[in-house]
Motif scaffolding. Sequence first.
Motif, PDB file in Angstrom:
ATOM      1  N   VAL A  25       0.886  -1.201   0.065  1.00 14.02           N
ATOM      2  CA  VAL A  25      -0.252   0.164  -0.035  1.00 14.02           C
ATOM      3  C   VAL A  25       0.950   1.238  -0.034  1.00 14.02           C
ATOM      4  N   ASP A  26       2.145   1.113   0.132  1.00 13.58           N
ATOM      5  CA  ASP A  26       2.961   2.246   0.266  1.00 13.58           C
ATOM      6  C   ASP A  26       3.706   2.457  -1.106  1.00 13.58           C
ATOM      7  N   GLY A  27       3.524   1.608  -2.037  1.00  9.53           N
ATOM      8  CA  GLY A  27       3.704   1.710  -3.372  1.00  9.53           C
ATOM      9  C   GLY A  27       5.218   1.070  -3.575  1.00  9.53           C
ATOM     10  N   LEU A  28       5.686   0.083  -3.044  1.00  9.95           N
ATOM     11  CA  LEU A  28       6.754  -0.813  -3.142  1.00  9.95           C
ATOM     12  C   LEU A  28       6.296  -2.081  -4.012  1.00  9.95           C
ATOM     13  N   VAL A  29       6.770  -2.432  -5.067  1.00 12.72           N
ATOM     14  CA  VAL A  29       6.524  -3.580  -5.853  1.00 12.72           C
ATOM     15  C   VAL A  29       6.798  -5.061  -5.121  1.00 12.72           C
ATOM     16  N   LEU A  57      -4.864   4.706  -4.263  1.00 10.48           N
ATOM     17  CA  LEU A  57      -5.275   4.050  -3.013  1.00 10.48           C
ATOM     18  C   LEU A  57      -5.677   5.116  -1.855  1.00 10.48           C
ATOM     19  N   GLY A  58      -4.706   5.852  -1.684  1.00  7.39           N
ATOM     20  CA  GLY A  58      -4.995   7.084  -0.846  1.00  7.39           C
ATOM     21  C   GLY A  58      -6.135   7.755  -0.901  1.00  7.39           C
ATOM     22  N   VAL A  59      -6.436   8.274  -2.242  1.00  9.37           N
ATOM     23  CA  VAL A  59      -7.661   8.899  -2.702  1.00  9.37           C
ATOM     24  C   VAL A  59      -8.928   8.279  -2.574  1.00  9.37           C
ATOM     25  N   ALA A  60      -8.839   6.784  -3.125  1.00  8.26           N
ATOM     26  CA  ALA A  60      -9.908   6.031  -3.078  1.00  8.26           C
ATOM     27  C   ALA A  60     -10.428   5.725  -1.378  1.00  8.26           C
ATOM     28  N   HIS A  61      -9.265   5.662  -0.500  1.00  9.80           N
ATOM     29  CA  HIS A  61      -9.798   5.478   0.995  1.00  9.80           C
ATOM     30  C   HIS A  61     -10.392   6.784   1.456  1.00  9.80           C
ATOM     31  N   ARG A  62     -10.096   7.858   0.862  1.00  8.86           N
ATOM     32  CA  ARG A  62     -10.504   9.318   1.437  1.00  8.86           C
ATOM     33  C   ARG A  62     -12.050   9.307   0.771  1.00  8.86           C
ATOM     34  N   MET A  63     -12.302   8.948  -0.605  1.00  8.67           N
ATOM     35  CA  MET A  63     -13.527   8.958  -1.247  1.00  8.67           C
ATOM     36  C   MET A  63     -14.527   7.951  -0.490  1.00  8.67           C
ATOM     37  N   THR A  64     -14.108   6.844  -0.160  1.00  5.60           N
ATOM     38  CA  THR A  64     -15.116   5.851   0.679  1.00  5.60           C
ATOM     39  C   THR A  64     -15.444   6.504   1.924  1.00  5.60           C
ATOM     40  N   ASP A  65     -14.382   7.142   2.561  1.00  9.71           N
ATOM     41  CA  ASP A  65     -14.538   7.666   3.962  1.00  9.71           C
ATOM     42  C   ASP A  65     -15.523   8.809   3.770  1.00  9.71           C
ATOM     43  N   ALA A  66     -15.143   9.624   3.049  1.00  9.86           N
ATOM     44  CA  ALA A  66     -16.257  10.832   2.784  1.00  9.86           C
ATOM     45  C   ALA A  66     -17.465  10.733   2.485  1.00  9.86           C
ATOM     46  N   ALA A  67     -17.730   9.639   1.651  1.00  7.80           N
ATOM     47  CA  ALA A  67     -19.230   9.187   1.060  1.00  7.80           C
ATOM     48  C   ALA A  67     -19.637   8.271   2.002  1.00  7.80           C
ATOM     49  N   GLY A  68     -19.061   8.007   3.096  1.00  9.18           N
ATOM     50  CA  GLY A  68     -19.621   7.005   4.152  1.00  9.18           C
ATOM     51  C   GLY A  68     -20.048   5.635   3.407  1.00  9.18           C
TER      52      GLY A  68
END
Length: 170
Positions: A29-33, A54-65
């Motif tokens: 999740v930190d971007g290492l292959v 992934l970071g943006v997707a986590h924020r989106m799912t959190d923000a949209a509940g």
Amino acid sequence: MAVETDVLDELRRLRTRVPRLAGSLAATVDGLVLAHDVPGTEPEGLAALTAAALGVAHRMTDAAGRGDFRELMVRGAHGYIATYAAGTTAVLTLLADDRVNVGRLHLEGRRSGARIAELVDARIGPGGGRHADRTAAGDRAPGPADRSRPIGTLPVRTPQRPAHRPRTGG
């Protein structure tokens, strides 16, 4: 480390199960292959972009509940990019042609994500990544969305007064 070999084997089996799959990448999740099968693509760059998405997707799912992150699908003019959670420490990104069977892509991507999660967690151990404080997609039963929390409640940046005085012409 044996985990890379096992994950690479899973990626190769995935390619045989999904016609029109152009490539696959397993990363932390930190971007290492961890392992990749992405001909014609720089795996380190794709892993870094996957971590950012992934970071943006986590924020989106959190923000949209909408609960914990499970998957992200992007469609371009020439095909699809699908990203699936693979436990708490890894993520699977698939590149597919535009004529791929999207249902099959999701089915096999989810299965491979779960298998990669087992492989990584067994060898490396769960947790440790940037999103390790979040539960894995299957760790708890999904509950109803929190309707009391407004959608899109993210921090807002407010302008600050400059620390120095602007020059005046003269």
